[in-house]
Design a protein around this motif. Structure first.
Motif, short mmCIF file in Angstrom:
data_model
loop_
_atom_site.label_atom_id
_atom_site.label_comp_id
_atom_site.label_asym_id
_atom_site.label_seq_id
_atom_site.Cartn_x
_atom_site.Cartn_y
_atom_site.Cartn_z
N ILE A 129 -2.95 -42.96 31.05
CA ILE A 129 -1.57 -42.67 31.45
C ILE A 129 -1.45 -41.16 31.64
CG2 ILE A 129 0.86 -42.82 30.80
CD1 ILE A 129 -0.42 -45.54 31.20
N GLY A 130 -0.99 -40.73 32.81
CA GLY A 130 -0.77 -39.32 33.06
C GLY A 130 0.69 -38.95 32.81
N ILE A 131 1.03 -37.68 33.07
CA ILE A 131 2.39 -37.22 32.74
C ILE A 131 3.05 -36.52 33.93
CG2 ILE A 131 1.85 -36.95 30.30
CD1 ILE A 131 1.71 -33.90 30.81
N GLU A 132 4.38 -36.47 33.81
CA GLU A 132 5.20 -35.74 34.77
C GLU A 132 6.46 -35.26 34.05
OE1 GLU A 132 6.89 -38.17 37.84
OE2 GLU A 132 7.27 -39.84 36.47
N LYS A 133 7.22 -34.39 34.72
CA LYS A 133 8.55 -34.00 34.24
C LYS A 133 9.54 -34.38 35.31
CE LYS A 133 8.23 -30.45 30.71
NZ LYS A 133 8.74 -29.11 30.30
N ILE A 134 10.61 -35.07 34.89
CA ILE A 134 11.54 -35.61 35.89
C ILE A 134 12.92 -34.98 35.83
CG2 ILE A 134 10.33 -37.81 35.96
CD1 ILE A 134 12.55 -38.95 34.18
N LEU A 135 13.22 -34.28 34.73
CA LEU A 135 14.56 -33.73 34.56
C LEU A 135 14.60 -32.27 34.97
CD1 LEU A 135 15.52 -35.32 31.12
CD2 LEU A 135 15.99 -36.19 33.40
N PRO A 136 15.64 -31.88 35.72
CA PRO A 136 15.75 -30.48 36.12
C PRO A 136 16.01 -29.62 34.87
CG PRO A 136 17.73 -31.70 36.73
CD PRO A 136 16.72 -32.71 36.22
N PRO A 137 15.65 -28.32 34.90
CA PRO A 137 15.21 -27.59 36.11
C PRO A 137 13.69 -27.47 36.21
CG PRO A 137 15.79 -26.04 34.38
CD PRO A 137 15.97 -27.41 33.79
N PRO A 174 16.03 -40.07 38.32
CA PRO A 174 17.08 -39.10 38.66
C PRO A 174 17.18 -38.81 40.16
CG PRO A 174 15.21 -38.01 37.62
CD PRO A 174 14.95 -39.47 37.52
N LYS A 175 16.09 -39.00 40.90
CA LYS A 175 16.12 -38.72 42.33
C LYS A 175 16.70 -39.89 43.11
CE LYS A 175 12.33 -35.40 42.39
NZ LYS A 175 10.98 -35.08 42.93
N ASN A 176 16.39 -41.08 42.65
CA ASN A 176 16.88 -42.26 43.34
C ASN A 176 17.14 -43.36 42.32
OD1 ASN A 176 17.59 -44.27 45.06
ND2 ASN A 176 15.65 -44.38 46.16
N PRO A 177 18.39 -43.48 41.83
CA PRO A 177 18.70 -44.47 40.80
C PRO A 177 18.41 -45.90 41.21
CG PRO A 177 20.49 -42.87 41.05
CD PRO A 177 19.54 -42.64 42.18
#
Length: 630
Positions: A129-137, A174-177
């Motif tokens: 499992i890799g990672i990302e950040k989805i919340l601004p900023p 957050p980009k496309n509910p």
């Protein structure tokens, strides 16, 4: 009986209506402050403290952390660690057959050499499992070689004091509910682990917005959860229940895994988290809920995710409770109960020391109960508002109000008793003596009828005068005293003047037959500073002298000599009446003797009455002159 009960109820209601409002106002203010979020930081601090003070738990062997530390960087001789080493590490871990691997390192940008090799491993190994950040900023893309279903976000929200107590398990994209929800790294790894164990995830029944695993619904943070007020509830947030152990998980280094120095059984069927455990990466979060952490008040991000995984698996498999709270109605009912407790304590104790002890015991019980609820059942209950109410109401307003009002009631009762006692004394030394004289001669039939009528006319006059005097005394602000002889004294005069007046007016009374046989009358009263005596003290002393002289006139058969003296010596005043009559004929304690003992206690002195040799009686009252008498 019923009337007495109703009177008691009315009195109690009146007491509460006067003394309780300040405490109720404090309770309402505390509830209002909490509703506005004014106690959040204090309640967070207390929560951290209680979590930190829990008994030590066993390490969770289901999770292994491969931490890239400073020595790993020195060993690799490059930072960030190149993709070739990460690929080599993942390939090595795969051979040990773990159930899931979480790569807590951002790989959206290649770090040569080895980018292609790492991309190949990420594509082919379905356990990673890799990672990302989805919340601004600070949005960060996932590794391009990973499909979205094998990516978890690592955004960690913090509270207003900068501490991390919450974890976001999933949220809408957050980009496309309209797209599928985004899952966190911890939740993705938990799903991998449970899939391998044939355990499925379901939607909650009582709360459809949470996850249910094996019939256990994960408690979700809603808008007003515990001490949180107006907190973000857009997604599934949980409260962190850290595993209380200085080394909660097995930690191995990158260099040891690649070098084959790690026992393969340690990694088999485990959840493995790979990430930075060095200060250079800046992957640091803050907590006060863990004791003896290597970094004071700080925790590595990879460790934070491990704690989340551990608490979910422990809840589902080991029945270790996650942190949850009562609903709002239950919490505020709890606060109201504790809000009224100090009022009850203040009403019952009505003593500063008893109140302090009772409130201290209540605080101890509150803290102990809150700790027990949290550590055993995982229930986070309100404590701070209750503590504040106990301190303010229990040690301040309500206890003082009840105490003051009770003292006021007691003073009213005492004043009423004093009035009754004073009235009785005036009647006893006046009309009752006249009545006793008349009854005695009626029985003996030794005086003419006309003289007897005159005696009862005198009694009628005395009673009427006494009634008028009591009315005057109730209306006037001046302190006065009516003697049995009818003489009215102003108590603001010096004591020795009053004693002379009492002596003279009493011995002039003709309703005491043994006064008629007196040949020698001696009196001497030393002056003293009146600042040491209250008006009530002076009243009692004058009545003592009058009663003692009346006793001579009534009982001292054959008396020829009476001596009344007030002697001041060595800071002590002795007021005595001595006669040479027949002496004490009865050992029974009269009402007057009881009153004299009460007066002596009030003055902080002594009273005694005794027969003297060869014949006669001594009645003496003595007390020390001090500020306590004023």
């Amino acid at each position: 009986m019923k009337r007495r009960i109703w009177n008691r109820i009315r009195q109690e209601f009146g007491l509460w209506s006067l003394a309780a409002p300040p405490g109720i106002i404090v309770l309402i203010v505390m509830i209002f402050i909490r509703l506005l979020g004014g106690m959040q930081s204090w309640e967070w601090m207390l929560l951290d403290t209680m979590l930190r003070l829990r008994p030590q738990e066993q390490p969770d062997e289901r999770i292994v952390i491969v931490g890239i530390d400073e020595k790993d960087i020195e060993w690799v001789k490059q930072y960030p660690v190149p993709d070739v080493k990460i690929a080599e590490l993942l390939s090595k871990l795969e051979t040990y057959q773990p159930l899931a691997i979480g790569l807590d390192i951002f790989k959206n940008v290649p770090v040569e050499p080895g980018a292609q090799q790492l991309a190949q491993i990420l594509r082919t190994n379905s356990q990673i499992i890799g990672i990302e950040k989805i919340l601004p900023p600070e949005e960060t893309a996932p590794p391009p070689s990973l499909p979205q279903e094998r990516v978890g976000f690592v955004d960690l929200p913090h509270d207003q004091d900068g501490k991390n107590r919450r974890y976001l398990l999933y949220t809408a994209n957050p980009k496309n509910p309209e797209d599928e929800d985004k899952y966190s790294l911890a939740l993705q790894l938990v799903i991998k682990y449970l899939d391998a164990k044939k355990i499925s995830l379901d939607t909650g029944i009582r709360d459809p917005n949470t996850i249910m695993i094996r019939g256990v619904e994960l408690p979700r943070i809603h808008k007003n959860f515990g001490s949180y007020v107006g907190v973000d509830d857009g997604g599934l947030y949980i409260v962190m229940n850290f595993r209380n152990n200085p080394q909660p998980f097995t930690v191995v280094s990158l260099r040891d895994v690649i070098s084959g120095k790690v026992d393969g059984e340690l990694l088999r069927d485990r959840i493995i988290l790979v990430g930075n455990r060095n200060l250079s990466a800046g992957d640091i979060f803050y907590t006060s809920a863990l004791p003896k952490v290597k970094l004071s008040g700080q925790i590595y991000g990879i460790d934070y995710h491990a704690h989340v995984i551990s608490q979910i698996l422990s809840t589902v498999i080991d029945q270790r409770p996650m942190l949850h709270t009562w609903d709002d109605a239950g919490e505020y009912a709890w606060i109201v109960i504790w809000g009224f407790l100090p009022l009850v304590i203040g009403r019952i104790t009505q003593s500063a020391w008893k109140n302090l002890l009772s409130v201290g015991l209540a605080i101890f019980c509150l803290l102990s109960f809150g700790y027990l609820m949290l550590s055993v059942w995982g229930i986070w209950i309100p404590i701070v508002p209750n503590l504040l109410i106990l301190v303010i109401n229990g040690l301040g307003l309500s206890a003082f109000a009840f105490y003051q009002h009770d003292q006021f009631l007691r003073s009213q009762i005492s004043e009423r008793q004093n009035t009754i006692q004073h009235t009785f004394t005036v009647i006893h030394n006046g009309p009752l003596q006249t009545l006793a004289y008349g009854l005695k001669h009626i029985r003996a039939r030794d005086i003419p009828y006309e003289q007897l009528i005159a005696q009862f006319e005198k009694l009628d006059k005395e009673i009427r005068e006494l009634g008028e005097f009591l009315k005057l005394e109730a209306l006037t602000k001046e302190e006065i005293l009516r003697l049995g002889s009818g003489v009215i004294l102003e108590l603001n005069r010096p004591l020795h003047d009053l004693l002379y007046e009492v002596y003279s007016s009493t011995l002039e009374r003709n309703d005491f037959e043994y006064f008629q046989t007196l040949k020698v009358k001696v009196r001497n009263f030393d002056p003293i500073d009146d600042k040491y005596l209250s008006r009530e003290d002076k009243r009692g002393i004058c009545l003592f002298l009058e009663e003692a002289l009346c006793n001579v006139g009534k009982h001292a058969q054959g008396v020829k000599r009476v001596q009344a003296s007030g002697i001041y010596s060595e800071n002590t005043y002795k007021l005595s009446v001595k006669d040479n009559g027949c002496g004490i004929q009865s050992k029974r304690e009269s009402k007057g003797t009881k009153n004299f003992k009460i007066l002596a206690k009030q003055l902080g002195g002594e009273f005694h009455r005794e027969s003297i040799s060869p014949r006669g009686t001594l009645c003496e009252l003595s007390w020390k002159l001090s500020q306590n008498n004023s």
